[in-house]
Design an enzyme around this catalytic site. Structure first.
Site, PDB file in Angstrom:
ATOM      1  N   ASP A 107      23.113 -95.209 -48.226  1.00 54.84           N
ATOM      2  CA  ASP A 107      23.425 -93.882 -47.677  1.00 54.84           C
ATOM      3  C   ASP A 107      24.281 -93.431 -48.579  1.00 54.84           C
ATOM      4  O   ASP A 107      24.155 -92.429 -49.525  1.00 54.84           O
ATOM      5  CB  ASP A 107      24.028 -94.443 -46.243  1.00 54.84           C
ATOM      6  CG  ASP A 107      24.680 -92.895 -45.632  1.00 54.84           C
ATOM      7  OD1 ASP A 107      24.043 -91.999 -45.760  1.00 54.84           O
ATOM      8  OD2 ASP A 107      25.585 -93.363 -44.583  1.00 54.84           O
ATOM      9  N   ARG A 169      18.245-104.287 -33.507  1.00 53.64           N
ATOM     10  CA  ARG A 169      17.828-104.574 -34.552  1.00 53.64           C
ATOM     11  C   ARG A 169      16.188-105.298 -34.461  1.00 53.64           C
ATOM     12  O   ARG A 169      15.453-105.443 -35.363  1.00 53.64           O
ATOM     13  CB  ARG A 169      18.507-106.079 -35.191  1.00 53.64           C
ATOM     14  CG  ARG A 169      19.823-105.646 -35.704  1.00 53.64           C
ATOM     15  CD  ARG A 169      20.653-106.742 -36.346  1.00 53.64           C
ATOM     16  NE  ARG A 169      22.206-106.548 -36.537  1.00 53.64           N
ATOM     17  CZ  ARG A 169      22.619-105.902 -37.398  1.00 53.64           C
ATOM     18  NH1 ARG A 169      21.987-105.215 -38.367  1.00 53.64           N
ATOM     19  NH2 ARG A 169      24.016-105.781 -37.593  1.00 53.64           N
TER      20      ARG A 169
END
Ligand code: IMP
Ligand code: MG
Length: 179
Positions: A107, A169
């Site tokens: 990111d 997840r």
């Protein structure tokens, strides 16, 4: 996997299972070609990269060793805090080895910058980066992803190992989490 309706309402599909499979196979092929005749050490960044790492190593056709680091950035916000802490150290010898860092998402690049400095302290031969998702527009450092599987723009994604506050997840595909 069947998703509960109330969960589904918050999740917008980004990559389905087949698309992920193809991306992983393609990047594994590139890695196998580039490192032909040499050995690499893959370092997975826990927890987010564990699913990607498991699929990736099984598609790589050259000898690999693996290890993991765990990194936490403080807080469970959807925005990187930039304050990073290593919570699991490397166990295998990295000196003069070709290192490939395996990340779920790059990111701002702050996590990787920290990690590369840490890994370079072991005097490896080379260090490259493989990331499942590359949010390149949000980069705040000069980090370049050598093996990006897929580029996305801003927005928060979950699934295939990637979490929001430790949830999601286990989803086999990747979704944009609508907030
Ligand atoms: P960076 O330090 O800003 O590059 O952040 C990298 C880490 O933040 C990744 O390894 C992820 O753990 C987390 N992260 C960044 N974007 C997302 C996202 O969209 N969903 C879940 N985690 C994310
Ligand atoms: Mg991560």
């Amino acid at each position: 996997m069947k998703l509960e309706k109330n969960i589904m309402a918050e999740l917008i599909p980004v990559l389905n299972e087949d698309e992920i499979k193809k991306l992983v196979a393609d990047v594994a092929q590139n890695i196998s070609d580039d490192y032909k005749d040499s050995e690499i050490v893959l370092i997975g960044v826990l927890k987010g990269a564990f699913v990607f790492m498991a699929d990736l190593i099984r598609k790589i056709t050259i000898p690999v060793k693996i290890d993991f680091v765990a990194i936490s950035s403080y807080g469970s916000n959807t925005v990187s805090s930039g304050k990073i802490k290593l919570t699991r150290e490397i166990e295998i010898d990295l000196k003069n080895k070709n290192i490939l860092i395996v990340e779920d998402i790059v990111d701002t690049g702050l996590t990787l910058k920290y990690l590369i400095d840490y890994i370079e302290s072991f005097e490896p031969k080379s260090v490259r980066i493989c990331a499942l998702l590359d949010k390149y527009e949000r980069r705040e450092t000069k980090i370049n992803v050598d093996y990006p599987c897929h580029r996305i723009e801003k927005g928060f994604v979950v699934g295939y190992g990637i979490d929001y506050a430790e949830d999601y997840r286990n989803l086999p595909a990747i979704y944009h989490l609508k907030q």
